[in-house]
Design a protein around this motif. Structure first.
Motif, PDB file in Angstrom:
ATOM      1  N   LEU A  50      78.105 -49.745   5.961  1.00 52.95           N
ATOM      2  CA  LEU A  50      79.255 -49.199   6.675  1.00 52.95           C
ATOM      3  C   LEU A  50      80.484 -49.704   5.947  1.00 52.95           C
ATOM      4  N   ASP A  51      81.445 -48.815   5.685  1.00 55.80           N
ATOM      5  CA  ASP A  51      82.678 -49.289   5.080  1.00 55.80           C
ATOM      6  C   ASP A  51      83.454 -50.098   6.123  1.00 55.80           C
ATOM      7  N   PRO A  52      84.519 -50.787   5.748  1.00 57.04           N
ATOM      8  CA  PRO A  52      85.231 -51.645   6.702  1.00 57.04           C
ATOM      9  C   PRO A  52      85.771 -50.908   7.935  1.00 57.04           C
ATOM     10  N   LEU A  53      85.856 -49.575   7.859  1.00 55.20           N
ATOM     11  CA  LEU A  53      86.345 -48.807   8.998  1.00 55.20           C
ATOM     12  C   LEU A  53      85.211 -48.100   9.752  1.00 55.20           C
ATOM     13  N   GLY A  54      83.957 -48.456   9.431  1.00 55.33           N
ATOM     14  CA  GLY A  54      82.806 -47.980  10.200  1.00 55.33           C
ATOM     15  C   GLY A  54      82.141 -46.711   9.731  1.00 55.33           C
ATOM     16  N   ARG A  55      82.539 -46.169   8.597  1.00 48.85           N
ATOM     17  CA  ARG A  55      81.904 -44.957   8.070  1.00 48.85           C
ATOM     18  C   ARG A  55      80.650 -45.323   7.300  1.00 48.85           C
ATOM     19  N   GLU A  56      79.640 -44.480   7.443  1.00 44.17           N
ATOM     20  CA  GLU A  56      78.335 -44.742   6.829  1.00 44.17           C
ATOM     21  C   GLU A  56      78.266 -44.170   5.415  1.00 44.17           C
ATOM     22  N   TRP A  57      77.869 -45.025   4.473  1.00 42.92           N
ATOM     23  CA  TRP A  57      77.672 -44.645   3.077  1.00 42.92           C
ATOM     24  C   TRP A  57      76.270 -45.059   2.660  1.00 42.92           C
ATOM     25  N   SER A  58      75.473 -44.089   2.215  1.00 45.30           N
ATOM     26  CA  SER A  58      74.148 -44.375   1.676  1.00 45.30           C
ATOM     27  C   SER A  58      74.181 -44.133   0.183  1.00 45.30           C
ATOM     28  N   ALA A  59      73.352 -44.856  -0.531  1.00 46.09           N
ATOM     29  CA  ALA A  59      73.217 -44.673  -1.973  1.00 46.09           C
ATOM     30  C   ALA A  59      71.740 -44.682  -2.292  1.00 46.09           C
ATOM     31  N   GLY A  60      71.347 -43.869  -3.250  1.00 40.79           N
ATOM     32  CA  GLY A  60      69.945 -43.828  -3.603  1.00 40.79           C
ATOM     33  C   GLY A  60      69.705 -43.136  -4.921  1.00 40.79           C
ATOM     34  N   THR A  61      68.454 -43.231  -5.360  1.00 47.64           N
ATOM     35  CA  THR A  61      68.043 -42.588  -6.603  1.00 47.64           C
ATOM     36  C   THR A  61      67.334 -41.269  -6.348  1.00 47.64           C
ATOM     37  N   TYR A  62      67.104 -40.923  -5.091  1.00 49.37           N
ATOM     38  CA  TYR A  62      66.502 -39.630  -4.743  1.00 49.37           C
ATOM     39  C   TYR A  62      67.563 -38.548  -4.859  1.00 49.37           C
ATOM     40  N   GLU A  63      67.239 -37.469  -5.579  1.00 50.40           N
ATOM     41  CA  GLU A  63      68.179 -36.364  -5.734  1.00 50.40           C
ATOM     42  C   GLU A  63      67.766 -35.191  -4.870  1.00 50.40           C
ATOM     43  N   PRO A  64      68.513 -34.919  -3.808  1.00 54.30           N
ATOM     44  CA  PRO A  64      68.182 -33.792  -2.935  1.00 54.30           C
ATOM     45  C   PRO A  64      68.293 -32.457  -3.673  1.00 54.30           C
ATOM     46  N   GLY A  65      67.493 -31.495  -3.269  1.00 54.68           N
ATOM     47  CA  GLY A  65      67.609 -30.138  -3.771  1.00 54.68           C
ATOM     48  C   GLY A  65      66.924 -29.842  -5.080  1.00 54.68           C
ATOM     49  N   LEU A  66      66.161 -30.755  -5.627  1.00 54.48           N
ATOM     50  CA  LEU A  66      65.529 -30.510  -6.921  1.00 54.48           C
ATOM     51  C   LEU A  66      64.441 -29.452  -6.864  1.00 54.48           C
ATOM     52  N   ASP A  67      63.905 -29.196  -5.693  1.00 55.13           N
ATOM     53  CA  ASP A  67      62.796 -28.231  -5.580  1.00 55.13           C
ATOM     54  C   ASP A  67      63.265 -26.797  -5.341  1.00 55.13           C
ATOM     55  N   TRP A  68      64.541 -26.508  -5.486  1.00 61.06           N
ATOM     56  CA  TRP A  68      65.042 -25.160  -5.203  1.00 61.06           C
ATOM     57  C   TRP A  68      64.640 -24.186  -6.266  1.00 61.06           C
ATOM     58  N   GLY A  96      70.733 -48.580  15.643  1.00 55.91           N
ATOM     59  CA  GLY A  96      69.633 -48.854  14.723  1.00 55.91           C
ATOM     60  C   GLY A  96      70.173 -48.999  13.320  1.00 55.91           C
ATOM     61  N   ARG A  97      69.747 -48.079  12.442  1.00 61.67           N
ATOM     62  CA  ARG A  97      70.172 -48.161  11.042  1.00 61.67           C
ATOM     63  C   ARG A  97      71.051 -46.984  10.614  1.00 61.67           C
ATOM     64  N   SER A  98      71.688 -46.306  11.600  1.00 65.65           N
ATOM     65  CA  SER A  98      72.532 -45.167  11.253  1.00 65.65           C
ATOM     66  C   SER A  98      73.559 -44.894  12.349  1.00 65.65           C
ATOM     67  N   THR A  99      74.635 -44.225  11.953  1.00 61.59           N
ATOM     68  CA  THR A  99      75.611 -43.714  12.919  1.00 61.59           C
ATOM     69  C   THR A  99      75.300 -42.260  13.246  1.00 61.59           C
ATOM     70  N   GLY A 100      74.315 -41.703  12.561  1.00 62.90           N
ATOM     71  CA  GLY A 100      73.949 -40.308  12.754  1.00 62.90           C
ATOM     72  C   GLY A 100      74.635 -39.365  11.779  1.00 62.90           C
ATOM     73  N   ALA A 101      75.573 -39.868  10.999  1.00 60.52           N
ATOM     74  CA  ALA A 101      76.266 -39.049  10.002  1.00 60.52           C
ATOM     75  C   ALA A 101      76.832 -39.955   8.924  1.00 60.52           C
TER      76      ALA A 101
END
Length: 130
Positions: free
Chosen positions: A112-130, A67-72
């Motif tokens: 996916l980088d040329p060797l198949g690793r998944e890289w996501s980029a976004g403007t959402y910052e995880p952990g702000l609600d801690w 689908g749209r992910s390798t799972g990691a």
């Protein structure tokens, strides 16, 4: 000492991975090659993000794209998601999610980088609600 998290990732061709990472905007901070020329340890940084990179020490099986992910994968918090995606694809990456606005109010993209690793980029910052 405060608890901090740093990612590490190994590649069958770590030198090629480092070249790709530099093309998308990372800077190599440290690199140690072994006598055989393989990357024993490297560190790359972009802004406040640091990733450690090395050559594989075994024939690891990596999950394929389903689908749209390798799972990691790794997630970069960036202002310029579109620019990162453009650089990543121009440097040989494969677009998985074109830059898009999400229903939760952020912008994101995935490659996916040329060797198949998944890289996501976004403007959402995880952990702000801690």
């Amino acid at each position: 000492m405060a608890t901090r998290l740093f990612a590490y990732i190994s590649y069958p061709d770590a030198a090629a991975a480092l070249a790709w990472l530099e093309e998308v905007g990372f800077r190599t901070i440290r690199r140690q090659d072994g006598p055989d020329g393989r990357v024993v340890h490297a560190e790359v940084g972009m802004g406040g993000a640091v990733v450690m990179v090395s050559s594989d020490d075994a024939a690891y099986e990596r999950p394929p794209l389903a689908g749209r992910s390798t799972g990691a994968g790794l997630y970069l918090l960036l202002d310029d998601v579109d620019g990162f995606h453009q650089k990543a694809v121009a440097a040989g990456g494969t677009s998985v999610i074109e830059p898009e606005d999400t229903e939760w109010g952020s912008r994101r993209a995935r490659v996916l980088d040329p060797l198949g690793r998944e890289w996501s980029a976004g403007t959402y910052e995880p952990g702000l609600d801690w």
